[in-house]
Design a protein around this motif. Sequence first.
Motif, PDB file in Angstrom:
ATOM      1  N   UNK A 125      29.407  35.417  37.850  1.00 28.74           N
ATOM      2  CA  UNK A 125      30.275  36.439  38.424  1.00 28.74           C
ATOM      3  C   UNK A 125      30.765  37.458  37.407  1.00 28.74           C
ATOM      4  N   UNK A 126      30.151  37.493  36.239  1.00 25.36           N
ATOM      5  CA  UNK A 126      30.600  38.369  35.180  1.00 25.36           C
ATOM      6  C   UNK A 126      30.602  39.837  35.555  1.00 25.36           C
ATOM      7  N   UNK A 127      29.618  40.273  36.349  1.00 31.27           N
ATOM      8  CA  UNK A 127      29.527  41.682  36.722  1.00 31.27           C
ATOM      9  C   UNK A 127      30.648  42.107  37.660  1.00 31.27           C
ATOM     10  N   UNK A 128      31.245  41.152  38.363  1.00 32.29           N
ATOM     11  CA  UNK A 128      32.291  41.490  39.323  1.00 32.29           C
ATOM     12  C   UNK A 128      33.528  42.067  38.642  1.00 32.29           C
ATOM     13  N   UNK A 129      33.732  41.720  37.370  1.00 33.71           N
ATOM     14  CA  UNK A 129      34.902  42.206  36.652  1.00 33.71           C
ATOM     15  C   UNK A 129      34.914  43.729  36.572  1.00 33.71           C
ATOM     16  N   UNK A 130      33.744  44.338  36.632  1.00 35.81           N
ATOM     17  CA  UNK A 130      33.640  45.791  36.479  1.00 35.81           C
ATOM     18  C   UNK A 130      33.647  46.532  37.815  1.00 35.81           C
ATOM     19  N   UNK A 131      33.707  45.809  38.909  1.00 36.77           N
ATOM     20  CA  UNK A 131      33.615  46.442  40.223  1.00 36.77           C
ATOM     21  C   UNK A 131      34.939  47.082  40.618  1.00 36.77           C
ATOM     22  N   UNK A 132      34.846  48.080  41.483  1.00 36.49           N
ATOM     23  CA  UNK A 132      36.048  48.754  41.980  1.00 36.49           C
ATOM     24  C   UNK A 132      36.903  47.797  42.812  1.00 36.49           C
ATOM     25  N   UNK A 133      36.259  46.897  43.563  1.00 32.58           N
ATOM     26  CA  UNK A 133      36.999  45.936  44.391  1.00 32.58           C
ATOM     27  C   UNK A 133      37.841  44.998  43.539  1.00 32.58           C
ATOM     28  N   UNK A 134      37.281  44.583  42.399  1.00 30.99           N
ATOM     29  CA  UNK A 134      38.012  43.707  41.482  1.00 30.99           C
ATOM     30  C   UNK A 134      39.255  44.421  40.945  1.00 30.99           C
ATOM     31  N   UNK A 135      39.076  45.649  40.522  1.00 36.89           N
ATOM     32  CA  UNK A 135      40.206  46.419  39.983  1.00 36.89           C
ATOM     33  C   UNK A 135      41.258  46.686  41.050  1.00 36.89           C
ATOM     34  N   UNK A 136      40.809  46.928  42.273  1.00 33.24           N
ATOM     35  CA  UNK A 136      41.756  47.127  43.376  1.00 33.24           C
ATOM     36  C   UNK A 136      42.566  45.862  43.639  1.00 33.24           C
ATOM     37  N   UNK A 137      41.905  44.710  43.550  1.00 37.36           N
ATOM     38  CA  UNK A 137      42.594  43.437  43.778  1.00 37.36           C
ATOM     39  C   UNK A 137      43.647  43.184  42.706  1.00 37.36           C
ATOM     40  N   UNK A 138      43.320  43.489  41.448  1.00 38.05           N
ATOM     41  CA  UNK A 138      44.284  43.337  40.365  1.00 38.05           C
ATOM     42  C   UNK A 138      45.488  44.238  40.610  1.00 38.05           C
ATOM     43  N   UNK A 139      45.224  45.469  41.016  1.00 44.14           N
ATOM     44  CA  UNK A 139      46.301  46.428  41.292  1.00 44.14           C
ATOM     45  C   UNK A 139      47.199  45.922  42.426  1.00 44.14           C
ATOM     46  N   UNK A 140      46.586  45.352  43.449  1.00 42.85           N
ATOM     47  CA  UNK A 140      47.348  44.845  44.588  1.00 42.85           C
ATOM     48  C   UNK A 140      48.210  43.656  44.189  1.00 42.85           C
ATOM     49  N   UNK A 141      47.668  42.764  43.384  1.00 40.24           N
ATOM     50  CA  UNK A 141      48.456  41.621  42.905  1.00 40.24           C
ATOM     51  C   UNK A 141      49.701  42.098  42.165  1.00 40.24           C
ATOM     52  N   UNK A 142      49.544  43.104  41.348  1.00 40.52           N
ATOM     53  CA  UNK A 142      50.681  43.629  40.594  1.00 40.52           C
ATOM     54  C   UNK A 142      51.710  44.268  41.530  1.00 40.52           C
ATOM     55  N   UNK A 143      51.227  45.020  42.516  1.00 33.74           N
ATOM     56  CA  UNK A 143      52.141  45.672  43.456  1.00 33.74           C
ATOM     57  C   UNK A 143      52.966  44.656  44.241  1.00 33.74           C
TER      58      UNK A 143
END
Length: 238
Positions: A125-143
């Motif tokens: 799953x290493x490539x998933x770290x660079x996906x837009x969906x992954x970054x969106x999920x991180x942003x949502x967790x923080x919010x």
Amino acid sequence: MPNIEQLIVQNDFYHVFQTIYGFPGKSILGYEALIRSKSNMNPDLLFQHAMEQNKLFEVDSFSILEAISAYFNSPGSREHGPLFINIFPSTLVSPLFIDLLDTLVKQFEPYRNQIVFEINESIYEGLLWKSASFKDAIRLLRELNFLIALDDVGDGTTSFRNILDISPDFIKIDRFFSADLSTSKKKQKVVALFVEYCNDESNLILEGIEKEEDFETALSLGIKMGQGYLFGKPNRLT
């Protein structure tokens, strides 16, 4: 091969919890939830079978909900400190992840800032770290005021770039670096590097501490948080 969906229905899984300590006084800072199987299936094998049967999200989300429920519904949960719970990158990018978060927010509203999602490393799953969906999920967790940890740093796909991009609340150094830390100058240099970086950036946790001499070396290098068999094995909550 065991049927993963059937094991979920049969409630084959439960969780044990390993204490995370603050040093040097060994004060309890929180706990990490670790999934176990009543049929004694190795956890790594469990997730491997789940991946092969396209049931990884089901197992991961089930584990997250069950661990959080067991932890915060136990006596004295407010005094336990944060709960660290593993999550796969594929769970974060799943379209169903928003539904999982919605359930957590509704059921565990008072504890959101005490739930730490440890992002699991996986060579698949290493490539998933660079996906837009992954970054969106991180942003949502923080919010939503959840906390984020990077797990097993130094033993997989996590790179310094990922650390910089995510700016996790916690960085957990892989147990490889605590093993024989007292006799390895190279490992000491790496641990010292993380200590220096994390002073102003993240909370640093050293995993897998098993020997007193390695613990003493970790303290001398500036490690202030850790977990491992030296302090006790994972157990069910009492």
